[in-house]
Motif scaffolding. Structure first.
Motif, PDB file in Angstrom:
ATOM      1  N   GLY B 301      26.592  38.245   7.450  1.00 36.34           N
ATOM      2  CA  GLY B 301      26.235  37.430   8.601  1.00 36.34           C
ATOM      3  C   GLY B 301      25.414  36.208   8.248  1.00 36.34           C
ATOM      4  N   ARG B 302      25.185  35.987   6.948  1.00 34.91           N
ATOM      5  CA  ARG B 302      24.297  34.894   6.547  1.00 34.91           C
ATOM      6  C   ARG B 302      25.051  33.635   6.185  1.00 34.91           C
ATOM      7  N   GLU B 303      26.321  33.741   5.940  1.00 36.89           N
ATOM      8  CA  GLU B 303      27.075  32.521   5.654  1.00 36.89           C
ATOM      9  C   GLU B 303      28.511  32.718   6.099  1.00 36.89           C
ATOM     10  N   PHE B 304      29.218  31.594   6.190  1.00 42.34           N
ATOM     11  CA  PHE B 304      30.626  31.701   6.560  1.00 42.34           C
ATOM     12  C   PHE B 304      31.406  30.700   5.734  1.00 42.34           C
ATOM     13  N   VAL B 305      32.697  30.996   5.637  1.00 47.42           N
ATOM     14  CA  VAL B 305      33.567  30.142   4.829  1.00 47.42           C
ATOM     15  C   VAL B 305      34.536  29.435   5.778  1.00 47.42           C
ATOM     16  N   THR B 306      34.826  28.190   5.473  1.00 49.15           N
ATOM     17  CA  THR B 306      35.763  27.445   6.306  1.00 49.15           C
ATOM     18  C   THR B 306      36.819  26.827   5.411  1.00 49.15           C
ATOM     19  N   GLY B 307      38.047  26.768   5.949  1.00 54.02           N
ATOM     20  CA  GLY B 307      39.111  26.092   5.219  1.00 54.02           C
ATOM     21  C   GLY B 307      39.571  24.936   6.067  1.00 54.02           C
ATOM     22  N   SER B 308      39.816  23.817   5.423  1.00 54.07           N
ATOM     23  CA  SER B 308      40.078  22.635   6.222  1.00 54.07           C
ATOM     24  C   SER B 308      41.365  21.956   5.800  1.00 54.07           C
ATOM     25  N   TYR B 309      41.827  21.068   6.657  1.00 52.09           N
ATOM     26  CA  TYR B 309      43.033  20.301   6.391  1.00 52.09           C
ATOM     27  C   TYR B 309      42.834  19.347   5.228  1.00 52.09           C
ATOM     28  N   ARG B 311      42.054  19.968   2.296  1.00 49.13           N
ATOM     29  CA  ARG B 311      42.317  20.639   1.018  1.00 49.13           C
ATOM     30  C   ARG B 311      41.095  21.241   0.352  1.00 49.13           C
ATOM     31  N   THR B 312      40.050  21.485   1.093  1.00 57.84           N
ATOM     32  CA  THR B 312      38.879  22.110   0.470  1.00 57.84           C
ATOM     33  C   THR B 312      38.469  23.333   1.261  1.00 57.84           C
ATOM     34  N   VAL B 313      37.763  24.203   0.574  1.00 55.43           N
ATOM     35  CA  VAL B 313      37.169  25.386   1.194  1.00 55.43           C
ATOM     36  C   VAL B 313      35.667  25.204   1.054  1.00 55.43           C
ATOM     37  N   ARG B 314      34.931  25.353   2.140  1.00 58.57           N
ATOM     38  CA  ARG B 314      33.484  25.176   2.033  1.00 58.57           C
ATOM     39  C   ARG B 314      32.784  26.427   2.528  1.00 58.57           C
ATOM     40  N   ILE B 315      31.605  26.675   1.943  1.00 61.75           N
ATOM     41  CA  ILE B 315      30.785  27.806   2.388  1.00 61.75           C
ATOM     42  C   ILE B 315      29.523  27.226   3.015  1.00 61.75           C
ATOM     43  N   PHE B 316      29.247  27.627   4.254  1.00 60.35           N
ATOM     44  CA  PHE B 316      28.071  27.128   4.980  1.00 60.35           C
ATOM     45  C   PHE B 316      27.082  28.265   5.189  1.00 60.35           C
ATOM     46  N   PRO B 317      25.803  27.975   5.209  1.00 57.76           N
ATOM     47  CA  PRO B 317      24.845  28.992   5.674  1.00 57.76           C
ATOM     48  C   PRO B 317      24.929  29.078   7.187  1.00 57.76           C
ATOM     49  N   TYR B 318      24.607  30.247   7.763  1.00 64.08           N
ATOM     50  CA  TYR B 318      24.847  30.447   9.194  1.00 64.08           C
ATOM     51  C   TYR B 318      23.986  29.556  10.067  1.00 64.08           C
ATOM     52  N   ASN B 319      22.878  29.064   9.521  1.00 66.40           N
ATOM     53  CA  ASN B 319      21.983  28.238  10.348  1.00 66.40           C
ATOM     54  C   ASN B 319      21.776  26.852   9.760  1.00 66.40           C
ATOM     55  N   GLY B 320      22.594  26.464   8.792  1.00 63.28           N
ATOM     56  CA  GLY B 320      22.372  25.186   8.123  1.00 63.28           C
ATOM     57  C   GLY B 320      23.448  24.187   8.476  1.00 63.28           C
ATOM     58  N   GLY B 321      23.056  22.925   8.533  1.00 62.82           N
ATOM     59  CA  GLY B 321      23.996  21.903   8.954  1.00 62.82           C
ATOM     60  C   GLY B 321      24.952  21.447   7.869  1.00 62.82           C
ATOM     61  N   HIS B 322      24.660  21.772   6.612  1.00 63.89           N
ATOM     62  CA  HIS B 322      25.514  21.288   5.531  1.00 63.89           C
ATOM     63  C   HIS B 322      25.935  22.437   4.641  1.00 63.89           C
ATOM     64  N   SER B 323      27.061  22.217   3.946  1.00 61.66           N
ATOM     65  CA  SER B 323      27.638  23.318   3.171  1.00 61.66           C
ATOM     66  C   SER B 323      26.849  23.516   1.893  1.00 61.66           C
ATOM     67  N   ARG B 324      26.807  24.754   1.439  1.00 66.61           N
ATOM     68  CA  ARG B 324      26.117  25.007   0.171  1.00 66.61           C
ATOM     69  C   ARG B 324      27.073  24.964  -1.003  1.00 66.61           C
ATOM     70  N   GLU B 325      28.375  25.013  -0.720  1.00 66.59           N
ATOM     71  CA  GLU B 325      29.328  25.074  -1.820  1.00 66.59           C
ATOM     72  C   GLU B 325      30.648  24.505  -1.364  1.00 66.59           C
ATOM     73  N   ILE B 326      31.381  23.890  -2.272  1.00 63.20           N
ATOM     74  CA  ILE B 326      32.714  23.396  -1.930  1.00 63.20           C
ATOM     75  C   ILE B 326      33.653  23.822  -3.050  1.00 63.20           C
ATOM     76  N   TYR B 327      34.829  24.320  -2.688  1.00 64.97           N
ATOM     77  CA  TYR B 327      35.830  24.690  -3.685  1.00 64.97           C
ATOM     78  C   TYR B 327      37.080  23.864  -3.457  1.00 64.97           C
ATOM     79  N   HIS B 328      37.627  23.361  -4.523  1.00 65.65           N
ATOM     80  CA  HIS B 328      38.847  22.570  -4.409  1.00 65.65           C
ATOM     81  C   HIS B 328      39.590  22.671  -5.723  1.00 65.65           C
ATOM     82  N   THR B 329      40.893  22.518  -5.663  1.00 65.91           N
ATOM     83  CA  THR B 329      41.722  22.457  -6.881  1.00 65.91           C
ATOM     84  C   THR B 329      42.785  21.418  -6.647  1.00 65.91           C
ATOM     85  N   LYS B 330      43.266  20.836  -7.709  1.00 64.08           N
ATOM     86  CA  LYS B 330      44.329  19.843  -7.539  1.00 64.08           C
ATOM     87  C   LYS B 330      45.552  20.472  -6.907  1.00 64.08           C
ATOM     88  N   ARG B 331      45.816  21.759  -7.241  1.00 63.15           N
ATOM     89  CA  ARG B 331      47.048  22.375  -6.760  1.00 63.15           C
ATOM     90  C   ARG B 331      46.927  22.926  -5.364  1.00 63.15           C
TER      91      ARG B 331
END
Lengths: 465, 452
Positions: B301-309, B311-331
């Motif tokens: 319950g402390r963070e959530f993951v989002t997938g976006s159009y 081409r990146t996947v980001r992990i946000f803290p549940y109460n924070g305005g900005h992502s703590r991590e971003i994952y992306h690959t060329k493929r």
């Protein structure tokens, strides 16, 4: 914690400072009595010594070139050599495997086996060496006051400063914050850090030259002795004298881990202690070695109740109960270190090597906020400088050369003048604004004093609101 | 006179036999450790650098589908398995450990739009654009042993045909009802071929549905008319509706605070709401540069993951305005669905390029069994890094992420647009009577109104 500290309590009319070492020999166990000895080496000059942080190994050097590394636990001589040159100082580096010797022309770094590893030519002929073990910096000072810092891991010269305060004889490191204190012949003590060319602090301590300096392990107290036969205890937070102890011309001073102060004068070593906790040092113990032997250096052995004195005929070791820290921490300094532990510790301390910028008077400031400073108005010189810079930059602009008879000299000069005036305009406007404000103020003050007395009745007085 | 001198006997302080461990003695007096803060700072700097060296979040891709992956479902009873449905009707059960397909569920004629598993993990429900809802039974033997029986096709238990295409499905927690959405929200029971209950509010398609994990009768849906509606199964009429300026693509309830949910919106941000007070967002999470397609909460319950159009996947803290991590690959192309694994260690993303990708939730985490000493060391490094992470040198290293060029440029563009709007607003405010122009907080700005 396993052990308790040593102590010496006098009973009845006895005074602790009258107790002699042979009286102590009868009272303590055999292992401790083995720590009382005199080593007499007549030919090779006054001896100076240094301990590793764990107190296990001692490096001694005689003025005439005799260098020896001794294991103090087993009293075993690890390595002994003759460098055939004058030796002024010796200091261990981070381990017992490396030591630096200040020889006649340059300082040299040797291995535990006595192999010469480095000749530090950039330092020149130094009189004192000190090693900052958290930063891996070797500090050296020569008699003219040139202070040099060298990083022994990379070999880079970090700092090279002229202290500029005259002849220097003493140098000590404050273990609390890594600051180097240098004592000069005019009686000033200056404190240095490797990243600034100006000293952090300059204190006038004594009326004559400083003969010895020592720092208390808590970092707040400094003991200094001058040629005018006074030992002064300074509080480094307020830079004030806490206590003056008259009557001692100590050539060497040292604080123990528990805060006892040893002063070596001639052939007499005096140990002073602060027993009431109010930083009031009083006599605790004393020891005089054979007459004619001059004490060159006193040094307490870490984690042991032992004081070792290097003198002109060798070195002596005596027991001072209550001077050493009874409980050591294995991860900080381990007197029972195995070679594997020593290697691991070397790696860990290299990983934790502090950059030279972390040396500051107050080491707890790291990670705190800088106090908010109000931006000061630029001074007149600064404004003038800015104006001149703006004018210079305008003068460099190349004007287009016009053709068809339009390229008259007078017109070109006029154009340049206009450009310069434009560049000066904002500064002049600001100046006018300021003058207007000041003039307004002046006007208010001047009104009262301008008019002669006879005309004053015609001045409209402002109605009091 | 009374004298005592320190004398240490060697046998007390050294080990007896060579097989023994070395003896360790501690003295925590700070006087023995000068310049502790500087040493800690250097350790924090080294910890930050090491973390970046060991940050390898991508574990592997699961290859097998032949069309874009449109939806995924977790099995609440089985940690290792994940269901995925693609745009050509192919549903597969994957074994995450070996990254291979365990079995396939063929049957759908068009795109599979929704997948969900029942709470006991034995039934899989899928719905698609071919207007059917299919119920499958998940083979237990196959889930236990993933080595044999790969790619074995399974027959559906039941097929229920409806009138309109279905857009999403979700199963009730702990109960035996599931909800499908399409033209309207329909509540079904496993055994009935017709929906037990229907809710309708407005005429637009309802595109996603999510049941509340804490309150089994509460569900949230999002529709094409830019609204988020909350329904209670015990009431016959829908409970509450919130209309925003842009459409919400997906909703996820916080499993630890079940009254809060986060909505993944088309305007590149996620909005967290408290279900009791919908007039203001609790938090706006802004870091994506394109529409956020899917969102899933971690079981902590402390963070959530989002997938976006974008081409990146980001992990946000549940109460924070900005992502703590971003994952992306060329493929990895457009990410359509993401799931957080039930042990909060992995993230699975399904994207346009027909692959499911497995990522670590903490990029520099050492997976596998750790010795207690290793664990202590990791905890210490984490703690010392967090203590000094506000200082400029450490902060620079900790914050640094490599962004793909299009994302970097898009972010700069968005930044400049926002700055320009802000400046304009400030100037308008400065040139009008104080109090006549009121800036609305960003949490309220995108909400149009709340409807009972």
């Amino acid at each position: 914690m396993p052990s308790e500290g040593g102590y010496l309590e006098a009973e009845g009319v006895e005074k602790t400072w009258r107790i002699k070492q042979d009286q102590l020999t009868r009272e303590v166990d055999i292992l401790s009595s083995r720590n009382q000895y005199d080593i007499v080496l007549k030919d090779l000059g006054p001896y100076t010594l240094d301990f590793t942080p764990s107190g296990r190994y001692m490096a001694t050097a005689g003025r005439k070139g005799h260098v020896a590394i001794v294991d103090m636990k087993s009293m075993e001589l690890i390595r002994e050599m003759q460098v055939k040159e004058t030796v002024r100082d010796i200091v261990f580096l981070h381990n017992e495997t490396f030591f630096a010797v200040a020889q006649k022309k340059y300082p040299y770094i040797y291995n535990r086996d006595g192999i010469e590893l480095h000749c530090l030519k950039e330092h020149g002929a130094v009189s004192r060496l000190q090693f900052l073990k958290n930063h891996f910096l070797l500090a050296s000072i020569n008699k003219f006051g040139q202070l040099r810092y060298q990083d022994v891991t990379t070999g880079e010269m970090i700092g090279n400063f002229r202290t500029g305060l005259g002849r220097t004889e003493t140098m000590q490191i404050n273990p609390y914050n890594g600051v180097v204190a240098v004592g000069h012949s005019a009686g000033t003590v200056s404190m240095w850090k490797p990243t600034s060319a100006a000293p952090l602090v300059k204190m006038l301590c004594h009326h004559g030259p400083i003969s010895a300096l020592a720092f208390h392990p808590n970092g707040h107290l400094m003991a200094s002795c001058g040629r005018e036969k006074k030992i002064k205890i300074w509080d480094l937070r307020k830079f004030e004298v806490v206590q003056t102890i008259p009557g001692h011309h100590a050539k060497t001073l040292d604080f123990s881990q528990k805060g006892l102060l040893a002063a070596g004068t001639g052939s007499y070593a005096q140990v002073l202690g602060d027993f009431s906790g109010t930083q009031n040092y009083s006599r605790y113990m004393g020891h005089s070695i054979a007459k004619g032997y001059q004490i060159g250096k006193v040094s307490f052995r870490p984690y042991e109740d032992v004081l070792v004195m290097g003198h002109s005929m060798g070195w002596s070791s005596i027991l001072i109960p209550g001077s050493g820290e009874p409980n050591f921490d294995t991860w900080v300094a381990n007197p029972f270190e195995t070679s594997k532990q020593r290697r691991e510790k070397e790696i860990h301390s290299l990983l934790d090597k502090l950059p030279p910028e972390t040396i500051m008077l107050d080491p707890s400031k790291i990670g705190t906020l800088r106090p908010y400073k109000k931006r000061e108005k630029p001074t007149k010189e600064e404004i003038e400088a800015e104006k001149e810079a703006a004018v210079e930059s305008v003068k460099d602009i190349a004007l287009k050369k016009k053709t068809k008879g339009r390229n008259k000299t007078s017109k070109r000069v006029m154009k340049r003048k206009v450009l310069i005036d434009k560049a000066k305009k904002p500064f002049l406007e600001k100046q006018m604004l300021e003058e207007g404000k000041v003039a307004g103020k002046k006007r208010n003050l001047g009104e009262e004093t301008e008019l002669p007395a006879s005309l004053k009745r015609f001045v409209r007085k402002k109605a009091a609101v | 006179m009374k004298v005592k001198v320190i004398s240490r006997s060697t046998d007390e302080f050294t080990r007896e036999r060579s097989q023994d461990l070395q003896r360790v003695f501690r003295n925590f007096d700070p006087k023995l450790r000068p310049q502790e803060k500087a040493v800690e700072y250097v350790r924090a700097l080294n910890a930050a650098k090491l973390e970046k060296i060991f940050a390898r979040p991508f574990i592997g891709a699961m290859d097998g589908h032949i069309d874009a992956i449109s939806c995924m479902a977790k099995n609440p009873n089985f940690l290792k398995g994940i269901f995925s449905g693609s745009m050509d009707g192919d549903i597969r059960l994957w074994d995450i450990a070996s990254r291979k397909t365990v079995c396939q569920f063929p049957g759908h004629q068009g795109a599979v739009r929704g997948l969900t598993a029942s709470t006991d993990g034995s039934t899989l429900i899928s719905c698609g654009t071919d207007c059917t809802v299919r119920i499958w039974s998940v083979p237990v033997a196959a889930t236990l042993e993933s080595d044999h029986a790969s790619n074995k096709p399974i027959e559906a238990n039941a097929v229920y045909v409806g009138k309109n295409a279905y857009w999403a499905v979700d199963h009730q927690w702990g109960g035996d009802l599931f909800a499908t959405t399409g033209a309207r929200v329909e509540i079904w029971n496993h055994n009935r071929s017709q929906p037990v209950n229907t809710f309708e509010w407005g005429t637009d398609t309802v595109i996603s549905v999510r049941f509340n994990p804490g309150e089994p009768n509460l569900l949230a849906t999002s529709a094409s008319d830019r609204s988020i509606a909350l329904y209670d199964l015990r009431m016959s009429t829908p409970a509450r509706k919130l209309i925003m300026q842009t459409r919400t693509n997906s909703i996820a309830w916080n499993p630890m605070e079940p009254l809060n949910f986060t909505a993944a919106n088309e305007d590149c941000s996620c909005y967290s709401y408290d279900a009791r007070k919908l007039d203001e967002a609790k938090c706006v999470h802004k870091d994506h540069v394109s529409a956020v397609m899917d969102i899933d909460y971690s079981p902590t319950g402390r963070e959530f993951v989002t997938g976006s159009y974008d081409r990146t996947v980001r992990i946000f803290p549940y109460n924070g305005g900005h992502s703590r991590e971003i994952y992306h690959t060329k493929r990895m192309q457009r990410v359509f669905c993401v799931k957080f694994s039930s042990d909060a260690s992995y993230i699975i993303s399904g994207s346009d390029d027909t692959n499911l990708r497995l990522w670590k939730a903490k990029a520099s985490e050492q997976m596998g069994v750790l010795l207690p000493r290793e664990q202590k060391k990791h905890e210490y490094q984490e703690a010392v890094k967090n203590r000094y992470k506000h200082l400029p040198e450490v902060k620079r290293i900790v914050r640094h992420r490599h962004l793909p060029r299009p994302i970097y440029k898009a972010k700069e563009l968005r930044r400049s647009v926002i700055d320009a709007e802000k400046k304009k607003e400030e100037r308008r405010k400065a040139h009008s009577t104080p109090g006549s122009i009121v800036t609305e907080s960003v949490r309220k700005r995108r909400i149009i109104r709340e409807v009972e």
